[in-house]
Design an enzyme around this catalytic site. Structure first.
Site, PDB file in Angstrom:
ATOM      1  N   THR A   1       0.801  -1.220   0.000  1.00  0.00           N
ATOM      2  CA  THR A   1       0.000   0.000   0.000  1.00  0.00           C
ATOM      3  C   THR A   1       0.834   1.269   0.000  1.00  0.00           C
ATOM      4  OG1 THR A   1      -1.717  -1.153   1.207  1.00  0.00           O
ATOM      5  CG2 THR A   1      -1.764   1.224   1.355  1.00  0.00           C
TER       6      THR A   1
ATOM      7  N   THR B   1       1.981  -4.686   4.398  1.00  0.00           N
ATOM      8  CA  THR B   1       1.903  -5.066   5.810  1.00  0.00           C
ATOM      9  C   THR B   1       1.420  -6.508   6.008  1.00  0.00           C
ATOM     10  OG1 THR B   1      -0.326  -4.148   5.920  1.00  0.00           O
ATOM     11  CG2 THR B   1       1.484  -2.723   6.634  1.00  0.00           C
ATOM     12  N   ASP B   2       0.658  -7.028   5.035  1.00  0.00           N
ATOM     13  CA  ASP B   2      -0.019  -8.314   5.260  1.00  0.00           C
ATOM     14  C   ASP B   2       0.943  -9.437   5.641  1.00  0.00           C
ATOM     15  OD1 ASP B   2      -2.397  -7.083   4.752  1.00  0.00           O
ATOM     16  OD2 ASP B   2      -2.623  -7.846   2.714  1.00  0.00           O
TER      17      ASP B   2
ATOM     18  N   CYS C   1      -2.750 -18.646  21.716  1.00  0.00           N
ATOM     19  CA  CYS C   1      -2.759 -17.399  22.500  1.00  0.00           C
ATOM     20  C   CYS C   1      -1.667 -16.466  21.985  1.00  0.00           C
ATOM     21  CB  CYS C   1      -2.470 -17.685  23.973  1.00  0.00           C
ATOM     22  SG  CYS C   1      -3.744 -18.636  24.772  1.00  0.00           S
TER      23      CYS C   1
ATOM     24  N   THR D   1       1.158 -22.042  20.594  1.00  0.00           N
ATOM     25  CA  THR D   1      -0.162 -21.755  21.157  1.00  0.00           C
ATOM     26  C   THR D   1      -0.961 -20.757  20.318  1.00  0.00           C
ATOM     27  OG1 THR D   1      -1.335 -20.769  23.029  1.00  0.00           O
ATOM     28  CG2 THR D   1       0.954 -20.112  22.744  1.00  0.00           C
TER      29      THR D   1
ATOM     30  N   SER E   1       0.669 -10.156  -0.245  1.00  0.00           N
ATOM     31  CA  SER E   1       0.000 -11.458  -0.199  1.00  0.00           C
ATOM     32  C   SER E   1       0.597 -12.403  -1.242  1.00  0.00           C
ATOM     33  CB  SER E   1      -1.503 -11.309  -0.452  1.00  0.00           C
ATOM     34  OG  SER E   1      -2.039 -10.459   0.520  1.00  0.00           O
TER      35      SER E   1
ATOM     36  N   ASP F   1       1.799  -6.927  -4.221  1.00  0.00           N
ATOM     37  CA  ASP F   1       1.034  -6.922  -2.983  1.00  0.00           C
ATOM     38  C   ASP F   1       1.680  -8.016  -2.127  1.00  0.00           C
ATOM     39  OD1 ASP F   1      -2.248  -6.401  -2.096  1.00  0.00           O
ATOM     40  OD2 ASP F   1      -1.101  -8.001  -1.129  1.00  0.00           O
TER      41      ASP F   1
HETATM   42  N1  ASP Z   1      -2.355  -5.835   0.794  1.00  0.00           N
HETATM   43  C1  ASP Z   1      -1.305  -4.909   1.108  1.00  0.00           C
HETATM   44  C2  ASP Z   1      -0.010  -5.681   1.158  1.00  0.00           C
HETATM   45  O1  ASP Z   1       0.259  -6.352   2.109  1.00  0.00           O
HETATM   46  C3  ASP Z   1      -1.594  -4.231   2.393  1.00  0.00           C
HETATM   47  C4  ASP Z   1      -0.531  -3.270   2.858  1.00  0.00           C
HETATM   48  O2  ASP Z   1       0.420  -2.972   2.190  1.00  0.00           O
HETATM   49  O3  ASP Z   1      -0.672  -2.764   3.956  1.00  0.00           O
HETATM   50  O4  ASP Z   1       0.739  -5.610   0.230  1.00  0.00           O
END
Ligand code: ASP
Length: 354
Positions: A16, A92-93, A282, A280, A62, A60
């Site tokens: 992102t 971030t993913d 948790c 775990t 992912s 991305d």
């Molecule tokens: N889907 C994005 C990614 O992980 C989300 C992000 O960048 O925060 O590439």
């Protein structure tokens, strides 16, 4: 203190952070990273030098695979002597998986490798990209009074916290405060100043060189337990051919059902040489299979403890160790101790547990 002569390499992999809104369609699209200063003119105010490398194509996160981890490590290795620190812009993913993998793939790291990203694209007015990137760059260029980097670790900087990469986990899909390290304190907190938690930062062996490793084996699987889990599901995963390890996500302090069919399937997999790593579900605390009968049976069946490992670091460590062709017993020994601070040291574990 920021080293004004520092040379930092910014590696943009995607996510992102590097997107802008297409005014015509309203959708997010990657922008030409060569024009980053148009979106972040503040970068020009740094006294130290920042170069950048852009992944082609940007992805991305992912879509990240171990092949991308190797590319990132290769980029760092190829530029290691030229730069004082590295900042990796990443979605971030799966950032915590990449940070974990990098922490094992780069042995005896002497320089900061800081991953960051943002929840809102850099082209949005309320973006968190600016603070995250600027602080990450500062951290990468920060040196102590002897001229050594303050944080020679693979870490994640997000919002106000610098976290050890292999302890971090994405916990929030909405807030700017997207990452947490539940079982290890922050390496630094940024407010008006950046306050480092120096005692918690790993220092390299300065007598030895950094080593880069590329062997990863992906023949692992995971199984998250839930009440009522079907025998066929467990059978399908435990019975997968060629599997080297299964991460079993258990309840509480590492507990699982006592059903004979379940324990039999674990025993059979262990007999076939599969490592069953118990972590775990948790967020906080660690596995202690001695505490309840439901844990003891798992231990007797041959599962090993993942202690307070995150799922992300368990995946990366197993891929790394299996990739290095250690035999099963060796892997078990190495899973008991931290390689790069990813689990609590045996001497610091309250009631040394299994
Ligand atoms: N889907 C994005 C990614 O992980 C989300 C992000 O960048 O925060 O590439």
């Amino acid at each position: 203190m920021i080293d004004v002569n520092a040379h930092i390499l910014l590696i943009y992999t995607g996510g992102t952070i590097g997107m802008v809104e297409n005014p015509a369609t309203g959708s997010l699209e990657p922008f030409d990273f060569a024009h980053i200063t148009k979106h972040l003119p503040e970068l020009q105010r740094f006294k130290f030098q920042i170069d950048h490398i852009v992944f082609d194509p940007v992805i991305d996160s992912s879509d990240i695979t171990p092949e991308h981890w190797k590319r990132i490590v290769h980029t760092i290795e190829a530029n290691y002597t030229k730069y004082d620190g590295f900042v990796i812009l990443h979605g971030t993913d799966t950032m915590a998986f990449t940070a974990s993998a990098l922490s094992f793939m780069i042995e005896n790291l002497h320089k900061p490798v800081v991953l960051t990203g943002s929840q809102l694209p850099v082209g949005k007015l309320r973006t968190d990209a600016k603070e995250n990137l600027i602080t990450a760059l500062e951290i990468a260029a920060d040196k102590d009074s002897l001229g050594n980097p303050i944080v020679p670790e693979v870490c994640i900087f997000f919002q106000n916290d610098l976290l050890r990469g292999n302890r971090a986990t994405k916990v929030n899909a909405d807030n700017f405060n997207a990452f947490k390290s539940h079982n290890y304190p922050s390496l630094a907190k940024s407010g008006i100043q950046i306050r480092y938690n120096r005692k918690m930062i790993i220092q390299p062996d300065h007598e030895k060189n950094t080593r880069f490793h590329y062997r990863l084996d992906t023949r692992i699987a995971s199984l998250r337990l839930f009440p009522g889990i079907d025998k066929q599901t467990v059978e399908a995963i435990m019975g997968m051919r060629n599997l080297k390890a299964i991460i079993l996500e258990t309840y509480g302090s590492g507990n699982a059902p006592l059903s004979p069919w379940f324990l039999d399937l674990i025993r059979e997999a262990v007999k076939r040489g599969v490592i069953i790593l118990n972590i775990t579900q948790c967020d906080i605390g660690m596995v202690n299979m001695q505490l309840y009968e439901t844990g003891r049976e798992l231990l007797r069946a041959g599962a090993i403890s993942g202690f307070d490992a995150t799922f992300e670091s368990a995946v990366a460590k197993l891929m790394f160790l299996i990739g290095h062709k250690y035999d099963k017993e060796d892997i078990k020994i190495r899973m008991r101790v931290p390689l790069v601070g990813e689990i609590t040291r045996p001497e610091d574990r309250v009631n040394e547990t299994i």
